[in-house]
Structure formats: C-alpha cells, structure tokens
Design a protein around this motif. Sequence first.
Motif, PDB file in Angstrom:
ATOM      1  N   SER A  13      11.803  64.032  -1.483  1.00 46.06           N
ATOM      2  CA  SER A  13      11.016  64.929  -0.920  1.00 46.06           C
ATOM      3  C   SER A  13       9.990  64.097   0.211  1.00 46.06           C
ATOM      4  O   SER A  13       9.741  64.730   1.345  1.00 46.06           O
ATOM      5  N   HIS A  48       7.302  61.929  14.789  1.00 46.36           N
ATOM      6  CA  HIS A  48       7.747  62.441  13.499  1.00 46.36           C
ATOM      7  C   HIS A  48       7.045  61.565  12.016  1.00 46.36           C
ATOM      8  O   HIS A  48       6.982  62.311  11.230  1.00 46.36           O
ATOM      9  N   LEU A  76      11.381  61.906   2.335  1.00 47.17           N
ATOM     10  CA  LEU A  76      11.811  61.640   3.296  1.00 47.17           C
ATOM     11  C   LEU A  76      11.540  62.490   4.755  1.00 47.17           C
ATOM     12  O   LEU A  76      11.241  63.402   4.555  1.00 47.17           O
ATOM     13  N   ASP A 116      12.772  64.057   7.842  1.00 48.30           N
ATOM     14  CA  ASP A 116      13.872  64.527   8.533  1.00 48.30           C
ATOM     15  C   ASP A 116      13.835  65.048   9.875  1.00 48.30           C
ATOM     16  O   ASP A 116      12.922  66.039   9.890  1.00 48.30           O
ATOM     17  N   ALA A 124      15.554  66.588  12.173  1.00 49.22           N
ATOM     18  CA  ALA A 124      16.325  67.828  12.347  1.00 49.22           C
ATOM     19  C   ALA A 124      15.505  68.831  11.916  1.00 49.22           C
ATOM     20  O   ALA A 124      15.299  69.966  12.285  1.00 49.22           O
ATOM     21  N   ALA A 125      14.735  68.622  10.619  1.00 52.95           N
ATOM     22  CA  ALA A 125      14.186  69.631  10.016  1.00 52.95           C
ATOM     23  C   ALA A 125      12.747  69.919  10.258  1.00 52.95           C
ATOM     24  O   ALA A 125      12.163  71.094   9.873  1.00 52.95           O
ATOM     25  N   ASN A 126      12.095  68.977  10.923  1.00 54.43           N
ATOM     26  CA  ASN A 126      10.499  68.779  11.282  1.00 54.43           C
ATOM     27  C   ASN A 126      10.443  68.351  12.699  1.00 54.43           C
ATOM     28  O   ASN A 126      10.699  67.362  13.544  1.00 54.43           O
TER      29      ASN A 126
END
Length: 119
Positions: free
Chosen positions: A4, A38, A6, A8, A10-12
């Motif tokens: 958890s 990021h 990591l 990402d 694309a997701a953030n």
Amino acid sequence: MNVSSLIDFAANTPAPERYLPTAEKILAGQPEQTVYNHYSSPQGEFSAGVWEGEVGQWQVNYTEHEYCEIVQGVSVIRDQDGNARTVRAGDRFVIPAGFRGTWEVLEACRKVYVIYEPK
C-alpha cells in the motif's frame, strides 16, 4: 512498509504546480511549465513525477541528477558549447548534475522525471 506504500502515478494525480523560469533565464517564448510531483522522499533528496512544458527556450543549470522519459512532444537540449540533442516521445536519458545549457520546447512536451539531488 507494504504494498500500500507504492506510489501509483495513474491512481494519484497531485495538484499541478505551474511556473515560468525566472525572466533572466527565458531566451524565447513564454515557456510555462507544470509539475505534478507524485513523490518526494522524506529528506527531499529524491522525487518523481510528470513535467509539462510549453513552447519556448530557457537556460538550465542542473544541480540534480535527472532521469527523463519523454512521452509527448519535441525538445532540443543544448550544452554550453552549442552541441544539441533533439529528444522526442520514446526517448529516455539522464542529465547529470553539473549540466549547463538550454532547454527548448519545439512542440508542447511531457516527460516523466526521476530526480536525485544529494543534500
């Protein structure tokens, strides 16, 4: 730490940080830039994210080591001696700390970056 932790991309999507190089560094155009950072390490030595640049040219002086992957657009990087390298989507390279020259965006550019700057 576990999976958890990591980051990402694309997701953030972090908030955009928009800026222009300082006026004395701009050589042509209005090269507005946007950074989506990021990740930054707790000590601030390491960061990764996405950078976008508009058409224009400015002086650069790298104090950090930067890995770049161009995902969109075309830029020309010139060293202080005038040697040039054109980079475009699909190109991957490292700019070592100490590099001085110019960055010129010919077509709106987007890159993934990873930066290491020893403190």
